[in-house]
Design an enzyme around this catalytic site. Structure first.
Site, mmCIF file in Angstrom:
data_model
loop_
_atom_site.group_PDB
_atom_site.id
_atom_site.type_symbol
_atom_site.label_atom_id
_atom_site.label_comp_id
_atom_site.label_asym_id
_atom_site.label_seq_id
_atom_site.Cartn_x
_atom_site.Cartn_y
_atom_site.Cartn_z
ATOM 1 C CD GLU A 123 2.952 10.528 3.085
ATOM 2 O OE1 GLU A 123 3.319 10.794 1.754
ATOM 3 O OE2 GLU A 123 2.127 9.795 3.392
ATOM 4 C CG HIS A 133 -2.298 2.985 -2.902
ATOM 5 N ND1 HIS A 133 -3.384 4.296 -3.421
ATOM 6 C CD2 HIS A 133 -1.650 3.763 -2.663
ATOM 7 C CE1 HIS A 133 -2.857 5.016 -3.127
ATOM 8 N NE2 HIS A 133 -1.151 5.131 -2.346
ATOM 9 C CD GLU A 134 0.537 2.474 0.890
ATOM 10 O OE1 GLU A 134 1.667 2.748 0.476
ATOM 11 O OE2 GLU A 134 -0.551 2.242 0.968
#
Length: 858
Positions: free
Chosen positions: A126, A302-303
Site C-alpha cells: 500500500e 485495527h488490522e
C-alpha cells in the site's frame, strides 16, 4: 520515478477495458541477495481491439508473451509499464522479470538479522506497490483471484493469503510452496512473507461453525520474547473477531488469520488478507509503557477490522481510503474499550489520535476528509492525521448522530451487499440513511467535504444567587474554512464529592447548530464548579471553556475522576497553549501537578511530550534554560514518588533522561547504569540501558568509543539502531556532520537505521549546533526527493510536526521561517507531496515564533 504514477482517469479507463482477471504468480527467492525472479501469468477479458497496460517496477524484463506471441520486452516495457495492444476478448499474458529487493520497506523488503545472520523477507504493497513484486493491474477496483507459488530455501516458512499446501522439494535445499486460489481481492492486499520465522498456532470457532486457523510469526531472535505474549495476543484477536461478528452480523470471511511481526517496518501494520504484517517493535523484549502495550492491542484490532472494512468491501479508488482507515481506527478503539483490559481506550484516543487529527487539521496542508485523489501522488499528500484520526473522530460523531444500533445495522447491510467487491462513500451513506432515517447528504457535505476544525466556546451568565441565567455555545470557524457544522454533543456539570474527586453530577444532550446555540436545559440550575462541553468526547471540535471553568480546570485537573474528561480538558489546555491563548508556564505548572495523580498511560505520555515541547520552544527565551532544568528535576522528583515498578515511574525516569539538564545529570545517569542509583521496581533492561546511553550521548557524557563498546557487547538489529542514534545525538559539530552525511549518503543503512540517525541528528536543543544546517536543509530538499523513495524522503525531510528528521527545528525560528518561505516561493511547481512537507515544517516554525512572542509579551 517515470511511469510510477497512475491517474484516476487512467484507472477508470483500464477498469472499463479489463474484466474477469485471474493471476498465477510464481516467485523464486533462492537467487541473489539483490533481486529475485518473478513470473506472472494473467488471464483476463477485455474490450476486443483495445489497448491497456500492466504495472511493473523491475530491474529487467526477460520476456513478455501475449496470447502466444512473444513481444519485444525492450519495446513494450517502458517507464514501469508493460503496454498491451490489440487485445482479444479473452487474453493470457506472461511476464518473466528480475525484481529488486527493497531496503526501504516498500515492495519486497529483505532484512538480515545480525544476531544470527538469518534473512527475512516480507512485502508491503500500500499504496499500491504489488507492482514492485509482480506484473499486475495495480488498482483497487480490478479485483481478481490469485494463484501463488514460491521457491524458497529449505528451512524457511513462506506465508501468503491462503493456508499453504505441503511444500515440495524441487531441488537440493529448495522447497516450492503452493497455495489454494484466493478469494476475489485487490492486488494491494496480497502478501508474501518468507524466512526462518518462529511460529505459534491455534484456531478459533466462529459463530457460523467454521474453525479458523490462526498463527503468529516472529524472527528467531525474538522467539523468547514473543512466546511470552502469544497466548495474550491470540486472546485479544479472538475476542475482537467475536466482537466484530456480533457488532456487524458478519462472521470473519477468510480461510485463516496470521499475524507476522516483521523487521524494519515503515508502518504500524498492514491489513493483507489473512496475512497481517506488524512492525516487530511490538515484540517486547524490554519493558514498555502501558501506552505502547495498549497501542499494540489497538493495532491488532485495527488490522482485524480491515478484514471486513477495506478487504471484504474495498474502496473503488483512493479518495475513499480515509473510510477504510477511519473506520478501522474508530472501531478498533471501540473494540479495545469493550473487549480488552484497556477500558479507558477513548481517553487514549482523545490524547493520542484526536490530538494528532486536530494538529493536522490546523496546518496549511489540511484537506477535506474526502479528498480529491487525481493520481497516486495525491495519496502521498493525503495519507495522514485527517485520513486516520479526524476521520475516526467524525465517525464517532456520526454514531452519536444516527444512533449506535442504526449505525451498525447499516454497516451490516453495506458489508453484505458489497462483499468481495468495491464500494464508495455514497454506498455506505445510503445504507446508513435507510437504517437511521437521517438525511446524511447535508451531514456528509459539512463534515466530509470541507477542511478545517470548528471551535465551540462556552458562554455562561450566572445570577447573584448562583443559578445559571443563560448558557450558550458559540461556534466559530477559521477564515480559510468558514463552515459551521451540526454537532450532537453533551454538556455536563462537575462538582467535588466527599472524597475530593471532581465527578459528573448532571448531563444534558443536545444538538448544536449554527453560530449560537442556547443550552435551554441548564437555565435556572445551580452553577457547578466546572461545566464540561463535549462530555464523552462525542464530537470533533476545539473547546474553549467559560472563564470560571477554565480557572477551575487549571487548578483541579488532577482531581477529575474520569480519565476521558481529563484527557479532553488537557487537550483543550494544550490547544490553547499552542494557539498563544494560555501562558506556557501555566500549562507546564498545571500539567506537572496533574502528572502526580494521572494513571492513563497515553494521556501521561502525551503530557510529558507537551511539557517538553513547551519548555523547549514556547517559553520566553530568557527563562528557557531555567524552565527546562525545572521540568527535568520535577520529572526526577515525581519518579521518586511514583509507585515502585509502575508505568508512571517508568515514563518519568525516561522523561528525566530525555530532558534532564541539571548539574547532577551525568552522575545520576551513570549511577542508573552501574546500579548505585536504584528506583524500586525499575529494571535496567536492554532498552532502558540504551535509553540511558542515548541520553548520555545527547548530553555529551559519552563518546563513540563507549557506544561502540556497548554495541559490541550485544550486537542486535535493535541495538544497531540505538547506536547510530546515540552517535548522531552527540552535541558536537563533528557528530552532526557525521549524522548528516550518514542520513543522506550511506546506502547501507536500513530504513530503520536511517530514521534513527536522522532522529539523533535533531535530538539536541542548542541552536548553535544547527545554525549552518538551516540553509543546508533548504539546499538538499530537491536532491533528497529525486534520489530517495517517498517514505525515506519523508523520514529525512520531516520536522517537529511529523517526527524527527533532518529539519533543524532547534535553530532560530525566525530564520527557519525566512528560509522556508523562500524555498516555497521559488518552488511553486514542486510536487505537491514535497511542498506539503516543507509547508508543514514552515508552519511548525511559524507557530513556535507566534507562541514565543506571545509568552515574551506577558
Amino acid at each position: 520515478m517515470p511511469g510510477a504514477n497512475l491517474t484516476r482517469v487512467e484507472a477508470e479507463e483500464r477498469a472499463g477495458i479489463v474484466t474477469n482477471v485471474r493471476y498465477n504468480v510464481h516467485l523464486d527467492v533462492t537467487g541473489s541477495d539483490t533481486d529475485f525472479r518473478s513470473i506472472s501469468t494473467i488471464e483476463f477479458d477485455a474490450t476486443e481491439g483495445a489497448s491497456t497496460f500492466l504495472d511493473l517496477i523491475a530491474n529487467t524484463v526477460n520476456s513478455v508473451e501475449l496470447n502466444g506471441q512473444k513481444l519485444d520486452s525492450a519495446t513494450v516495457f517502458v517507464d514501469n509499464r508493460i503496454e498491451l495492444s490489440n487485445l482479444a476478448a479473452h487474453n493470457t499474458v506472461t511476464v518473466d522479470a528480475l525484481v529488486q529487493y527493497s531496503r526501504t520497506g516498500e515492495g519486497m523488503h529483505r532484512s538480515v538479522d545480525p544476531t544470527d545472520g538469518n534473512v527475512y523477507l516480507y512485502t508491503q504493497f500500500e499504496v499500491p506497490d504489488a507492482r514492485r513484486v509482480y506484473a499486475v493491474f495495480d488498482q483497487p477496483d480490478i479485483k481478481a483471484e490469485f494463484d501463488f507459488s514460491v521457491d524458497a530455501p529449505q528451512g524457511w516458512e513462506v506465508i501468503s493469503i491462503m493456508p499453504a499446501n505441503e511444500p515440495e522439494q524441487i531441488a537440493d535445499g529448495v522447497n516450492r510452496w503452493t497455495y489454494p486460489t484466493t478469494p476475489k481481492m485487490s492486488s494491494y492486499l496480497t502478501a508474501f512473507v518468507a524466512g526462518p520465522y518462529a511460529s505459534w498456532h491455534t484456531s478459533h470457532k466462529l459463530s457460523d461453525g467454521r474453525e479458523v486457523p490462526m498463527a503468529i510469526y516472529a524472527r528467531q531472535a525474538l522467539k523468547e520474547a514473543m512466546a511470552k505474549d502469544v497466548d495474550y495476543l491470540f486472546d485479544v484477536t479472538k475476542a475482537g473477531m467475536d466482537f466484530y461478528d456480533k457488532t456487524w452480523g458478519v462472521p470473519y470471511p477468510y480461510a485463516k488469520y496470521d499475524q507476522l511481526f516483521v523487521p524494519e517496518y515503515n508502518a504500524g501494520a498492514m491489513e493483507n488478507i489473512g496475512t497481517v504484517t506488524i512492525r516487530d517493535s511490538y515484540v517486547f523484549e524490554s519493558k514498555v509503557t502501558d501506552a505502547m502495550a495498549e497501542r499494540r492491542d489497538v493495532t491488532v484490532l485495527h488490522e482485524l477490522a480491515h478484514m471486513w472494512f477495506g478487504d471484504l468491501v474495498t474502496m473503488k479508488w483512493w479518495n475513499d481510503l480515509w473510510l477504510n482507515e477511519s473506520f478501522a481506527e474508530f472501531t478498533s478503539t471501540l473494540a479495545t474499550a469493550e473487549t480488552t483490559q484497556w477500558h479507558d481506550a477513548w481517553a487514549t484516543f482523545a490524547s493520542g489520535e484526536k490530538s494528532w487529527g486536530q494538529a493536522q487539521d490546523e496546518m496549511p496542508s489540511t484537506h477535506p476528509i474526502v479528498a480529491p485523489i487525481n493520481d497516486l501522488h495525491d495519496t502521498e499528500v493525503n495519507f495522514d492525521g485527517i485520513t486516520y484520526a479526524k476521520g475516526a473522530s467524525v465517525l464517532k460523531q456520526l454514531v452519536a448522530y444516527v444512533g449506535r444500533k442504526e449505525f451498525f445495522e447499516g454497516i451490516h447491510n453495506y458489508l453484505r451487499k458489497h462483499q468481495y467487491a468495491n464500494a464508495t462513500l455514497a454506498d455506505l451513506l445510503a445504507e446508513l440513511e435507510a437504517t437511521s432515517g437521517r438525511d446524511l447528504k447535508s451531514w456528509s457535505e459539512q463534515w466530509l467535504e470541507h477542511a478545517g476544525i470548528n471551535t465551540i466556546t462556552s458562554e455562561v451568565r450566572t445570577a447573584t444567587d448562583g443559578t445559571i441565567e443563560e448558557m450558550a455555545l458559540v461556534q466559530t470557524a477559521s477564515e480559510e474554512y468558514p463552515v459551521l457544522r451540526d454537532h450532537r454533543l453533551a454538556v455536563a456539570f462537575y462538582d467535588e464529592n466527599a472524597d475530593g474527586k471532581i465527578v459528573l453530577t448532571q448531563r444534558f444532550d443536545l444538538d448544536v447548530t449554527g453560530e449560537r446555540t442556547v443550552v435551554e436545559a441548564v437555565k435556572g440550575k445551580k452553577r457547578p464548579a466546572f461545566i464540561m462541553v463535549n462530555e464523552d468526547d462525542l464530537t470533533y471540535t476545539k473547546l474553549r471553556f467559560d472563564e470560571q471553568s477554565l480557572d477551575f480546570a487549571q487548578k483541579n485537573l488532577y482531581k477529575f475522576d474520569s480519565a476521558l474528561t481529563r484527557a479532553v480538558v488537557w487537550l483543550s489546555l494544550w490547544d490553547m497553549t499552542r494557539d498563544a491563548q494560555l501562558p506556557a508556564v501555566d500549562f507546564i505548572n498545571t500539567s506537572l501537578k496533574a502528572l502526580s495523580t494521572e494513571k492513563e498511560s497515553t494521556t501521561f505520555r502525551y503530557a510529558l511530550g507537551q511539557i517538553a515541547t513547551t519548555a523547549a520552544h514556547y517559553v520566553p527565551a530568557a527563562r528557557r534554560d531555567e524552565i527546562k532544568q525545572h521540568i527535568g528535576l520535577e520529572f526526577f522528583r515525581l519518579a521518586g514518588e511514583a509507585a515502585a515498578g509502575s508505568d508512571e515511574q517508568f515514563q518519568l525516569v525516561t522523561a528525566y533522561l530525555n530532558n534532564g539538564t541539571d548539574p547532577e545529570f551525568a552522575a545520576r545517569s551513570s549511577a542508573l547504569l552501574d546500579g548505585s542509583l536504584v528506583f524500586d521496581g525499575l529494571e535496567i533492561d536492554n532498552n532502558m540501558r540504551w535509553t540511558i546511553l542515548v541520553a548520555q550521548a545527547a548530553a555529551g557524557v559519552i563518546d563513540n568509543e563507549r557506544i561502540d563498546a556497548e554495541l559490541a557487547a550485544r550486537d542486535t538489529k535493535e541495538n544497531r539502531q540505538f547506536a547510530v542514534m546515540a552517535k548522531a545525538a552527540i552535541p558536537t559539530a563533528e557528530a552532526k556532520a557525521w549524522a548528516w552525511d550518514q542520513a543522506l549518503h550511506n546506502n547501507e543503512l536500513t530504513n530503520s537505521q536511517l530514521e534513527n540517525v536522522a532522529g539523533g541528528f535533531s535530538m539536541n536543543s542548542d541552536p548553535a549546533l544547527y545554525e549552518k544546517y538551516v540553509d543546508k536543509y533548504a539546499q538538499i530538499i530537491d536532491w533528497v526527493w529525486e534520489n530517495k523513495t517517498f517514505h525515506m524522503s519523508e523520514a529525512l525531510l520531516q520536522g517537529t510536526t511529523r517526527g524527527s528528521g533532518l529539519y533543524p527545528s532547534a535553530s532560530d525560528a525566525a530564520r527557519l521561517v525566512e528560509v522556508g518561505e523562500n524555498w516555497l516561493n521559488s518552488h511553486a511547481d514542486a510536487p505537491a507531496a514535497l511542498r506539503r512537507i516543507v509547508m508543514e515544517n514552515l508552519d511548525s516554525s511559524q507557530r513556535v515564533l507566534r507562541v514565543q512572542r506571545y509568552n515574551e509579551s506577558l
